[in-house]
Write an enzyme that holds these catalytic residues in place. Structure first.
Site, mmCIF file in Angstrom:
data_model
loop_
_atom_site.group_PDB
_atom_site.id
_atom_site.type_symbol
_atom_site.label_atom_id
_atom_site.label_comp_id
_atom_site.label_asym_id
_atom_site.label_seq_id
_atom_site.Cartn_x
_atom_site.Cartn_y
_atom_site.Cartn_z
ATOM 1 N N HIS A 49 10.618 5.408 -1.014
ATOM 2 C CA HIS A 49 9.724 4.106 -1.416
ATOM 3 C C HIS A 49 8.229 4.679 -0.995
ATOM 4 C CE1 HIS A 49 9.524 2.799 2.697
ATOM 5 N NE2 HIS A 49 10.913 3.177 2.649
ATOM 6 N N ASP A 50 7.361 4.337 -1.795
ATOM 7 C CA ASP A 50 5.899 4.392 -1.635
ATOM 8 C C ASP A 50 5.312 5.867 -1.493
ATOM 9 O OD1 ASP A 50 5.176 1.405 -1.015
ATOM 10 O OD2 ASP A 50 6.644 1.600 0.388
ATOM 11 N N GLY A 54 10.118 8.025 3.127
ATOM 12 C CA GLY A 54 9.046 6.825 2.674
ATOM 13 C C GLY A 54 7.563 7.312 3.052
#
Length: 262
Positions: free
Chosen positions: A118-119, A136
């Protein structure tokens, strides 16, 4: 062409010329650009935004729920640019409330079994080899190449045109234009061959080499190296870019390591 054996939500936005092979699953909040190919047994989850002329190979999962206990179901996306190739069993998580999106650029190659958490942000024309695991909040800038089975700690940044050795364990930022060793990961010189292939002149490469030679002079710590470069290397676009990267590093940058291959 969408196979009758595929499961495509009626609200998904699938452009003309998209091929969806049998047993692919495409969820509701998905957009797929013209000419993209979606292989069998792929899963395209809510929040996916896939560009034109991409390839998503069998077993890939795009825009999956983040593997982050802080994720609370917020609406986020996974954005993939044009002409990007995602090979077998790649997994890419959508964003969390940190950035609200995960971004993969144009003309990127993610080889089999890569995980992008994520991100993360991956810039244009990067190559990420087989089984690389990216935690992440990482950023990989344009034209970087990441060798197979590399493990990248969360919040790490990799500079543009860098080349990371296969099997590396990265817990520090990788400055632009450099090569790394494996374990322990460290500075191993300038990515001279890669830069020549991309049209960098000999003068520009020598300029980059001069900066890193000064920066990695034996016996200086990071602060001393920055001061030495500022005082002894003529200011230029390249010098200032490298210094800005190093000064802006939150995790700290790789240091000089002489790897033992025996």
């Amino acid at each position: 062409m969408i196979s009758p054996l595929a499961n495509v939500h009626p609200d998904a936005k699938v452009a003309e010329g998209v091929v969806v092979e049998p047993f692919a699953v495409i969820h509701k909040d998905v957009e797929i650009g013209e000419g993209t190919w979606i292989g069998s047994h792929t899963v395209i989850c809510d929040g996916a935004r896939i560009g034109k002329k991409c390839e998503v190979h069998p077993g890939a999962v795009i825009s999956g729920v983040p593997q982050d206990l802080k994720f609370e179901g917020e609406v986020t996306t996974c954005e993939i640019g044009d002409n990007t190739i995602i090979r077998e069993c790649v997994t890419i998580s959508r964003g969390t409330k940190d950035k609200l999106k995960t971004v993969i650029g144009n003309n990127v190659l993610l080889m089999a079994y890569v995980h992008v958490a994520h991100d993360c942000i991956i810039g244009d024309r990067c190559i990420v080899a087989n089984a690389v695991q990216i935690a992440g909040h990482c950023t990989i800038n344009e034209w970087a190449i990441i060798g197979g089975t590399t493990a990248i700690h969360q919040f790490v940044t990799i500079g543009k045109h860098a080349m990371v050795a296969g099997g590396a364990r990265l817990g520090k930022d990788v400055p632009p234009y450099v090569l790394t060793t494996r374990v322990p990961a460290g500075f191993a010189g300038v990515n001279t061959l890669g830069l020549r292939r991309r049209g960098f002149s000999n003068d520009k490469i020598r300029e980059i080499q001069e900066v890193y030679k000064a920066f990695y002079e034996e016996g200086r710590n990071i602060t001393q190296s920055i001061s030495f470069v500022e005082e002894n290397v003529v200011s230029s676009e390249v010098r200032d870019e490298i210094l800005a990267f190093i000064k802006g590093s939150d995790r700290g940058v790789l240091r000089l390591v002489k790897e033992d291959y025996t």
